[in-house]
Design a protein around this motif. Sequence first.
Motif, PDB file in Angstrom:
ATOM      1  N   ARG A 173       0.825  -1.219   0.000  1.00  0.00           N
ATOM      2  CA  ARG A 173       0.000   0.000   0.000  1.00  0.00           C
ATOM      3  C   ARG A 173       0.855   1.263   0.000  1.00  0.00           C
ATOM      4  NH1 ARG A 173      -4.554  -0.901   4.551  1.00  0.00           N
ATOM      5  NH2 ARG A 173      -5.282   1.113   3.770  1.00  0.00           N
ATOM      6  N   VAL A 174       1.961   1.229   0.734  1.00  0.00           N
ATOM      7  CA  VAL A 174       2.843   2.402   0.749  1.00  0.00           C
ATOM      8  C   VAL A 174       3.454   2.615  -0.640  1.00  0.00           C
ATOM      9  CG1 VAL A 174       4.965   3.393   1.680  1.00  0.00           C
ATOM     10  CG2 VAL A 174       3.358   2.262   3.212  1.00  0.00           C
ATOM     11  N   ILE A 175       3.885   1.529  -1.291  1.00  0.00           N
ATOM     12  CA  ILE A 175       4.442   1.639  -2.646  1.00  0.00           C
ATOM     13  C   ILE A 175       3.393   2.200  -3.593  1.00  0.00           C
ATOM     14  CG2 ILE A 175       5.264   0.319  -4.642  1.00  0.00           C
ATOM     15  CD1 ILE A 175       6.675  -1.559  -2.663  1.00  0.00           C
ATOM     16  N   ASN A 176       2.189   1.666  -3.525  1.00  0.00           N
ATOM     17  CA  ASN A 176       1.102   2.143  -4.386  1.00  0.00           C
ATOM     18  C   ASN A 176       0.837   3.632  -4.152  1.00  0.00           C
ATOM     19  OD1 ASN A 176      -0.070   0.587  -6.398  1.00  0.00           O
ATOM     20  ND2 ASN A 176      -2.015   0.346  -5.325  1.00  0.00           N
ATOM     21  N   ALA A 177       0.817   4.039  -2.874  1.00  0.00           N
ATOM     22  CA  ALA A 177       0.498   5.425  -2.540  1.00  0.00           C
ATOM     23  C   ALA A 177       1.595   6.382  -2.974  1.00  0.00           C
ATOM     24  CB  ALA A 177       0.251   5.553  -1.034  1.00  0.00           C
ATOM     25  N   ARG A 178       2.841   6.018  -2.722  1.00  0.00           N
ATOM     26  CA  ARG A 178       3.944   6.950  -2.999  1.00  0.00           C
ATOM     27  C   ARG A 178       4.254   7.080  -4.484  1.00  0.00           C
ATOM     28  NH1 ARG A 178       8.510   6.805   1.770  1.00  0.00           N
ATOM     29  NH2 ARG A 178       7.061   7.192   3.494  1.00  0.00           N
ATOM     30  N   THR A 179       4.015   6.019  -5.243  1.00  0.00           N
ATOM     31  CA  THR A 179       4.306   6.075  -6.677  1.00  0.00           C
ATOM     32  C   THR A 179       3.083   6.450  -7.498  1.00  0.00           C
ATOM     33  OG1 THR A 179       3.776   3.734  -6.963  1.00  0.00           O
ATOM     34  CG2 THR A 179       6.079   4.295  -6.464  1.00  0.00           C
ATOM     35  N   LYS A 180       1.903   6.524  -6.792  1.00  0.00           N
ATOM     36  CA  LYS A 180       0.629   6.731  -7.489  1.00  0.00           C
ATOM     37  C   LYS A 180       0.406   5.639  -8.532  1.00  0.00           C
ATOM     38  CE  LYS A 180       0.380  11.752  -6.778  1.00  0.00           C
ATOM     39  NZ  LYS A 180       0.608  11.520  -5.377  1.00  0.00           N
ATOM     40  N   ALA A 181       0.895   4.442  -8.168  1.00  0.00           N
ATOM     41  CA  ALA A 181       0.702   3.293  -9.054  1.00  0.00           C
ATOM     42  C   ALA A 181      -0.767   2.903  -9.074  1.00  0.00           C
ATOM     43  CB  ALA A 181       1.555   2.116  -8.584  1.00  0.00           C
ATOM     44  N   GLN A 182      -1.150   2.163 -10.097  1.00  0.00           N
ATOM     45  CA  GLN A 182      -2.537   1.717 -10.254  1.00  0.00           C
ATOM     46  C   GLN A 182      -2.633   0.200 -10.141  1.00  0.00           C
ATOM     47  OE1 GLN A 182      -5.111   3.968 -10.703  1.00  0.00           O
ATOM     48  NE2 GLN A 182      -3.521   5.490 -10.287  1.00  0.00           N
ATOM     49  N   ALA A 183      -1.719  -0.388  -9.340  1.00  0.00           N
ATOM     50  CA  ALA A 183      -1.736  -1.844  -9.181  1.00  0.00           C
ATOM     51  C   ALA A 183      -2.962  -2.268  -8.386  1.00  0.00           C
ATOM     52  CB  ALA A 183      -0.464  -2.302  -8.468  1.00  0.00           C
ATOM     53  N   ASN A 184      -3.465  -3.439  -8.713  1.00  0.00           N
ATOM     54  CA  ASN A 184      -4.595  -4.021  -7.996  1.00  0.00           C
ATOM     55  C   ASN A 184      -4.030  -4.842  -6.844  1.00  0.00           C
ATOM     56  OD1 ASN A 184      -7.114  -5.008  -7.276  1.00  0.00           O
ATOM     57  ND2 ASN A 184      -7.056  -6.659  -8.796  1.00  0.00           N
ATOM     58  N   LEU A 185      -4.227  -4.374  -5.603  1.00  0.00           N
ATOM     59  CA  LEU A 185      -3.679  -5.060  -4.440  1.00  0.00           C
ATOM     60  C   LEU A 185      -4.595  -6.225  -4.063  1.00  0.00           C
ATOM     61  CD1 LEU A 185      -2.547  -1.998  -2.290  1.00  0.00           C
ATOM     62  CD2 LEU A 185      -1.329  -3.207  -4.105  1.00  0.00           C
ATOM     63  N   VAL A 186      -4.102  -7.431  -4.250  1.00  0.00           N
ATOM     64  CA  VAL A 186      -4.905  -8.638  -4.023  1.00  0.00           C
ATOM     65  C   VAL A 186      -4.418  -9.343  -2.768  1.00  0.00           C
ATOM     66  CG1 VAL A 186      -5.685 -10.821  -4.986  1.00  0.00           C
ATOM     67  CG2 VAL A 186      -5.232  -8.883  -6.509  1.00  0.00           C
ATOM     68  N   ALA A 187      -5.325  -9.528  -1.804  1.00  0.00           N
ATOM     69  CA  ALA A 187      -4.975 -10.167  -0.535  1.00  0.00           C
ATOM     70  C   ALA A 187      -5.118 -11.682  -0.627  1.00  0.00           C
ATOM     71  CB  ALA A 187      -5.865  -9.627   0.576  1.00  0.00           C
ATOM     72  N   TYR A 188      -4.140 -12.392  -0.096  1.00  0.00           N
ATOM     73  CA  TYR A 188      -4.147 -13.851  -0.056  1.00  0.00           C
ATOM     74  C   TYR A 188      -4.081 -14.326   1.391  1.00  0.00           C
ATOM     75  CZ  TYR A 188      -3.444 -14.156  -5.108  1.00  0.00           C
ATOM     76  OH  TYR A 188      -3.607 -14.067  -6.472  1.00  0.00           O
ATOM     77  N   SER A 189      -4.487 -15.546   1.616  1.00  0.00           N
ATOM     78  CA  SER A 189      -4.495 -16.085   2.977  1.00  0.00           C
ATOM     79  C   SER A 189      -3.101 -16.406   3.483  1.00  0.00           C
ATOM     80  CB  SER A 189      -5.353 -17.352   3.033  1.00  0.00           C
ATOM     81  OG  SER A 189      -4.860 -18.338   2.126  1.00  0.00           O
ATOM     82  N   SER A 190      -2.157 -16.585   2.572  1.00  0.00           N
ATOM     83  CA  SER A 190      -0.779 -16.877   2.971  1.00  0.00           C
ATOM     84  C   SER A 190       0.156 -16.579   1.818  1.00  0.00           C
ATOM     85  CB  SER A 190      -0.627 -18.342   3.383  1.00  0.00           C
ATOM     86  OG  SER A 190      -0.759 -19.183   2.237  1.00  0.00           O
ATOM     87  N   VAL A 191       1.448 -16.471   2.126  1.00  0.00           N
ATOM     88  CA  VAL A 191       2.454 -16.256   1.084  1.00  0.00           C
ATOM     89  C   VAL A 191       2.460 -17.436   0.120  1.00  0.00           C
ATOM     90  CG1 VAL A 191       4.926 -16.091   0.611  1.00  0.00           C
ATOM     91  CG2 VAL A 191       3.939 -14.763   2.464  1.00  0.00           C
ATOM     92  N   GLY A 192       2.310 -18.648   0.653  1.00  0.00           N
ATOM     93  CA  GLY A 192       2.330 -19.833  -0.200  1.00  0.00           C
ATOM     94  C   GLY A 192       1.250 -19.819  -1.261  1.00  0.00           C
ATOM     95  N   VAL A 193       0.049 -19.420  -0.881  1.00  0.00           N
ATOM     96  CA  VAL A 193      -1.058 -19.347  -1.850  1.00  0.00           C
ATOM     97  C   VAL A 193      -0.780 -18.254  -2.881  1.00  0.00           C
ATOM     98  CG1 VAL A 193      -3.527 -18.936  -2.131  1.00  0.00           C
ATOM     99  CG2 VAL A 193      -2.703 -20.233  -0.164  1.00  0.00           C
TER     100      VAL A 193
END
Length: 327
Positions: A173-193
């Motif tokens: 979220r910080v990267i998205n906010a500071r760069t004004k990127a338009q990436a879709n931040l997708v939450a997963y239940s774990s790093v493995g998934v």
Amino acid sequence: MQRRTFNLAAGALGAASLLRTGFTAAQDTWPSKPIKVVLSQPAGSGPDNIARVLGDGLAQALGQPLVIDNKPGGQNVIGAQTAARSPGDGYTLYFATTAALVTNSYLFKTLPYDPLKDFVPVAFVANSPFAVLVRADSPITSLQDLVARSKQDPGKLSLANEGPRTFGGMIARVINARTKAQANLVAYSSVGVALQDIMGGHAQAVVADLASTAQLAKQGRLRVLAVTTAKRVPGWEQVPTVSETLPGLEMTGWMAMVAPAGTPQPVIARLNAEINKLLANPGVADKILGIGPIPAPGGSPKDFDTFLQDEHKRLGQFAAEIGLLPE
């Protein structure tokens, strides 16, 4: 009267001397039984593996076994609460992470423990870098490239993470906010998934801890675009830091040994000295590096306390920047 006063004073001094002698003797015999080390993570996790490496070394140095007590769950709350409510007698320690001692302060309106008051610092153990990664055959070759592509096609580039209230999610979220990127931040239940979707081509990038992803990167299946440490990571010197693109953006996980409040200072000093010796041992340092994190260079309990206070200020600013509110 003078003789009675003298006798009373002498008696008081004698009692005080006995108390001091008893206290010193108690400290001289520590440890006289096994020491419990509470963790907020399950067996087999990165922190658990590192705690066991330290435990083996400390057991040899102290002459008593260190028993690992895994208390996972509740976003580190269960383990932290267990340790905080333990007696400060030198026979319970807490192998803590950033989440338990800092991040949870900004995630929860109330906690059943006080991260700053219920523990005393013992030793800083290791940094756990996070990284931005893509599949090895991805056309994205740098963090700048990732940001540019996200702006070209808003909402199409997926940046996977473990959720907005996790360390990796905060970094995304910080990267998205500071760069004004338009990436879709997708939450997963774990790093493995999340990694499964990256490898399957269902997500384009991921923010995850380097320890969990290093093996896939070394196998040539993932490409590390940037790491979140202030300086480049040993063994990964070819990978730039996020701060080389976004100055001031440094967010790393870390691990430290702390003890319940009230633990005697001589015990803290002995533990600090022994842990620093272990971290300076090349064999121990290599084992920690093999797990993923970077061993700390050593330091006093006061050094870690200063670092902890600074972390609260810095991560508090990041939480405010992305509008992260406690629940």
